[in-house]
Enzyme design. Structure first.
Site, short mmCIF file in Angstrom:
data_model
loop_
_atom_site.label_atom_id
_atom_site.label_comp_id
_atom_site.label_asym_id
_atom_site.label_seq_id
_atom_site.Cartn_x
_atom_site.Cartn_y
_atom_site.Cartn_z
N ALA A 34 0.74 -1.05 0.33
CA ALA A 34 -0.15 -0.06 0.01
C ALA A 34 1.14 1.29 -0.13
CB ALA A 34 -1.00 0.41 1.27
N ASP A 55 10.27 -6.29 -4.03
CA ASP A 55 9.39 -6.53 -3.47
C ASP A 55 9.30 -8.41 -3.58
OD1 ASP A 55 6.32 -5.83 -2.24
OD2 ASP A 55 6.39 -7.89 -2.68
N ASP A 125 6.76 -4.63 5.49
CA ASP A 125 5.54 -4.91 6.90
C ASP A 125 5.97 -5.12 7.60
OD1 ASP A 125 6.63 -6.81 5.25
OD2 ASP A 125 4.44 -7.39 5.16
N PHE A 127 9.85 -5.53 10.57
CA PHE A 127 11.50 -4.54 11.87
C PHE A 127 11.95 -5.56 11.16
CE2 PHE A 127 7.36 -2.11 13.97
CZ PHE A 127 8.53 -1.24 14.00
N GLU A 128 12.38 -6.35 10.73
CA GLU A 128 13.37 -7.28 10.34
C GLU A 128 14.24 -6.76 9.01
OE1 GLU A 128 14.10 -10.36 12.06
OE2 GLU A 128 16.07 -10.66 11.07
N CYS A 183 -1.56 -5.49 9.16
CA CYS A 183 -2.58 -5.37 8.66
C CYS A 183 -3.97 -6.57 8.31
CB CYS A 183 -2.44 -4.83 7.04
SG CYS A 183 -1.42 -3.30 7.12
N CYS A 243 23.70 4.01 20.80
CA CYS A 243 22.61 3.05 20.22
C CYS A 243 24.38 1.94 19.32
CB CYS A 243 22.57 4.16 18.81
SG CYS A 243 21.47 3.07 17.54
ZN LIG Z 1 21.02 4.88 16.00
#
Ligand SMILES: [Zn+2]
Length: 341
Positions: A34, A55, A125, A127-128, A183, A243
């Protein structure tokens, strides 16, 4: 300069010089769902030099409600998203270079796919993949634009290495599978995807024309149903956070060995399996073999095999999406039985 971009070049923030800059830039879109459909459409119309669409999936009926580049004919033809988007967008703008890759972005191919990007747009879609993009882009100093949406809510943030916090500064670790909404479990309305993608591409246009001063700062959250727009200021996180990615420069997601691994796909009751060494499958031969045990259809991009309550979609590189189960070992078993390693 062609009349085609006259209105955009007339806009004070871009001008003829900005348009010229844009026409020399390459954008890579990861994920053509989307968000990705709207992003790709806007980028191609803006007249960048090259758009690369990555994709791993094919089009399903439930995508048509919000994935604006696809239609019923694409489903009948069993087209992968990257191919359908490529064909449609090349008709929109025949002057720009469009490339498509039907692959799962992973540590083994990310360098090849992203190395010449001036910007990376997140249409994924999960986080990996986002943390993998974050690792690569921070390491290579390529700006990327995070985007996500669910229900009527969307999030977006610019990540400009060395200048802004990165995704890992904000979300320390990957949310475990199954704990984030998808989703497929929460639903989604199309306008939020168009809106977030539109913000992503407005930001991309600023970056690609060197208008860094006007970039949106922090994490933007919009809920179209509750009529809320919030901006979370995260700028000082970079100074405070230790981080792993941008401060310690440990690129954990880039160094993962993904071969042979299986991934459950975004609440879809499907599992993706990568071929351990990559492959070059002869689709016609595989089809002839599988026709004896189930229902088979194929084209040059993918082969679809239905048996019992499972459906296996196999790509020429050996990658497969097995739907009808979330169970990785069951999916592996089906893969070994029908496709073989
Ligand atoms: Zn960072």
């Amino acid at each position: 300069m062609s009349e085609r971009y006259a209105r955009q070049a007339l806009f004070y923030g871009i001008g003829r010089q900005g348009q010229q800059r844009l026409m020399e830039k390459t954008a890579v879109l990861v994920g053509c769902g989307a968000l990705g459909c709207t992003s790709a459409n806007l980028l191609v119309r803006s007249g960048i030099k090259c758009l690369k669409i990555i994709d791993r999936d094919y089009i399903e009926e439930s995508n048509l409600q919000r994935q604006s580049l696809f239609d019923e004919e694409d489903i009948e033809k069993n087209l992968p998203k990257a191919i359908a988007a490529h064909k449609k967008l090349q008709k929109v703008n025949s002057h720009i270079q469009i490339e498509s890759a039907i692959v799962d972005l992973n540590p083994s191919n990310i360098e090849t796919l992203l190395h010449n990007a001036n910007i990376v747009i997140d249409g994924t879609d999960n986080f990996e993949t986002r943390f993998l993009i974050n690792d690569y882009c921070v390491k290579s100093r390529i700006p990327w634009i995070y985007g996500a949406c669910i229900g009527s809510t969307g999030l977006t943030m610019n990540i400009v290495p060395t200048k802004t916090p990165c995704l890992r500064c904000i979300l320390e670790n990957v949310p475990p599978f199954g704990t984030t909404e998808t989703c497929d479990t929460e639903g989604i309305i199309a306008p939020i995807a168009s809106m977030i993608a539109s913000i992503q591409i407005a930001e991309a246009l600023k970056i690609l024309t060197d208008n860094f001063d006007t970039l949106s700062k922090g994490l933007v959250k919009i809920d179209l149903w509750r009529n809320e727009i919030k901006r979370m200021h995260v700028e000082d996180i970079k100074e405070k956070a230790d981080c792993v990615t941008c401060k310690q420069q440990k690129y954990e997601f880039l160094s993962r060995n993904t071969y042979g691994t299986t991934t459950s796909l975004c609440g879809r009751n499907a599992v993706q399996i990568l071929h351990p060494h990559g492959s070059n499958l002869d689709m016609a031969r595989l089809a002839a073999r599988l026709e004896k045990v189930g229902n088979v259809s194929f084209n040059s991009f993918l082969l679809r095999f239905k048996t019992d309550k499972y459906e296996l979609t196999v790509f020429p590189d050996g990658r497969s999406i097995i739907s009808g189960t979330n169970d990785a070992s069951l999916a592996k078993g089906l893969y070994a039985k029908y496709i073989g390693m």
